[in-house]
Design a protein around this motif. Structure first.
Motif, PDB file in Angstrom:
ATOM      1  N   ALA A  32      11.652 107.847  50.336  1.00 47.43           N
ATOM      2  CA  ALA A  32      12.458 108.657  49.418  1.00 47.43           C
ATOM      3  C   ALA A  32      12.061 108.417  47.961  1.00 47.43           C
ATOM      4  CB  ALA A  32      13.945 108.370  49.618  1.00 47.43           C
ATOM      5  N   ALA A  35       8.615 109.958  47.321  1.00 50.42           N
ATOM      6  CA  ALA A  35       8.754 111.415  47.268  1.00 50.42           C
ATOM      7  C   ALA A  35       9.311 111.845  45.915  1.00 50.42           C
ATOM      8  CB  ALA A  35       9.649 111.897  48.403  1.00 50.42           C
ATOM      9  N   SER A  36      10.327 111.152  45.443  1.00 47.16           N
ATOM     10  CA  SER A  36      10.935 111.478  44.161  1.00 47.16           C
ATOM     11  C   SER A  36       9.931 111.301  43.019  1.00 47.16           C
ATOM     12  CB  SER A  36      12.158 110.599  43.928  1.00 47.16           C
ATOM     13  OG  SER A  36      12.713 110.842  42.661  1.00 47.16           O
ATOM     14  N   GLY A  39       7.424 114.108  43.099  1.00 49.76           N
ATOM     15  CA  GLY A  39       7.924 115.471  43.032  1.00 49.76           C
ATOM     16  C   GLY A  39       7.765 116.205  44.356  1.00 49.76           C
ATOM     17  N   MET A  40       7.873 115.443  45.439  1.00 43.67           N
ATOM     18  CA  MET A  40       7.726 115.995  46.780  1.00 43.67           C
ATOM     19  C   MET A  40       9.027 115.779  47.536  1.00 43.67           C
ATOM     20  SD  MET A  40       3.918 114.429  47.549  1.00 43.67           S
ATOM     21  CE  MET A  40       3.770 115.180  49.155  1.00 43.67           C
ATOM     22  N   THR A  41       9.115 116.366  48.713  1.00 40.08           N
ATOM     23  CA  THR A  41      10.285 116.126  49.540  1.00 40.08           C
ATOM     24  C   THR A  41      10.035 114.912  50.436  1.00 40.08           C
ATOM     25  OG1 THR A  41       9.560 117.507  51.393  1.00 40.08           O
ATOM     26  CG2 THR A  41      10.802 118.604  49.622  1.00 40.08           C
ATOM     27  N   TYR A  42      11.132 114.325  50.892  1.00 37.39           N
ATOM     28  CA  TYR A  42      11.058 113.215  51.844  1.00 37.39           C
ATOM     29  C   TYR A  42      10.242 113.643  53.063  1.00 37.39           C
ATOM     30  CZ  TYR A  42      12.605 109.619  55.136  1.00 37.39           C
ATOM     31  OH  TYR A  42      12.631 108.599  56.058  1.00 37.39           O
ATOM     32  N   SER A  43      10.532 114.843  53.553  1.00 35.59           N
ATOM     33  CA  SER A  43       9.869 115.349  54.751  1.00 35.59           C
ATOM     34  C   SER A  43       8.357 115.454  54.560  1.00 35.59           C
ATOM     35  CB  SER A  43      10.445 116.721  55.124  1.00 35.59           C
ATOM     36  OG  SER A  43       9.753 117.263  56.224  1.00 35.59           O
ATOM     37  N   GLN A  44       7.908 115.935  53.399  1.00 39.02           N
ATOM     38  CA  GLN A  44       6.465 116.048  53.143  1.00 39.02           C
ATOM     39  C   GLN A  44       5.791 114.684  53.227  1.00 39.02           C
ATOM     40  OE1 GLN A  44       6.957 118.201  49.311  1.00 39.02           O
ATOM     41  NE2 GLN A  44       5.101 119.273  49.958  1.00 39.02           N
ATOM     42  N   ARG A  47       5.817 113.290  56.796  1.00 38.67           N
ATOM     43  CA  ARG A  47       4.860 113.987  57.668  1.00 38.67           C
ATOM     44  C   ARG A  47       3.422 113.621  57.338  1.00 38.67           C
ATOM     45  NH1 ARG A  47       6.374 119.916  57.178  1.00 38.67           N
ATOM     46  NH2 ARG A  47       4.665 120.191  58.626  1.00 38.67           N
ATOM     47  N   THR A  55      -3.455 117.135  53.995  1.00 38.15           N
ATOM     48  CA  THR A  55      -2.982 117.338  52.634  1.00 38.15           C
ATOM     49  C   THR A  55      -4.133 117.714  51.722  1.00 38.15           C
ATOM     50  OG1 THR A  55      -1.612 116.361  50.914  1.00 38.15           O
ATOM     51  CG2 THR A  55      -3.151 114.900  51.997  1.00 38.15           C
ATOM     52  N   THR A  59      -2.494 116.967  46.237  1.00 40.58           N
ATOM     53  CA  THR A  59      -1.397 116.137  46.742  1.00 40.58           C
ATOM     54  C   THR A  59      -1.806 114.670  46.784  1.00 40.58           C
ATOM     55  OG1 THR A  59      -0.491 117.982  47.998  1.00 40.58           O
ATOM     56  CG2 THR A  59       0.197 115.783  48.670  1.00 40.58           C
TER      57      THR A  59
END
Length: 93
Positions: A32, A35-36, A39-44, A47, A55, A59
């Motif tokens: 988490a 990701a923060s 600037g990405m989501t937790y899920s990205q 995964r 990727t 990224t």
């Protein structure tokens, strides 16, 4: 006529994900928090780490910056783990 780009081998994608995870853990970040920072989501991030998705270079750059390392350092650690795996395979035969 456009040429299609071959997909990355699954094993490579998984090794890249493991490399991202190891560097994240070394930096002391949770998924988490990385990701923060990126600037990405937790899920990205999850995964990518699980090798579920490949990727882009962009990224990888963003993740490297968020981890406080250079992109080449992330790729170099991936290269090192692949080389170690190849040496283990040769040694076992």
């Amino acid at each position: 006529q456009q040429k299609s780009v071959p997909a990355l081998p699954l094993k490579f994608t998984q090794q890249l994900g493991s490399t991202v995870r190891l560097n994240r853990q070394k930096a002391g970040y949770s998924i988490a928090s990385l990701a923060s920072r990126a600037g990405m989501t937790y899920s990205q991030v999850a995964r990518i780490e699980l090798g579920k998705i490949s990727t882009s270079a962009h990224t990888l750059f963003v993740l490297s910056e968020a981890l406080g390392i250079k992109t080449y350092e992330l790729l170099d650690s991936l290269h090192q783990s692949r080389m170690e795996e190849q040496h283990e395979m040769v040694a076992s035969h």
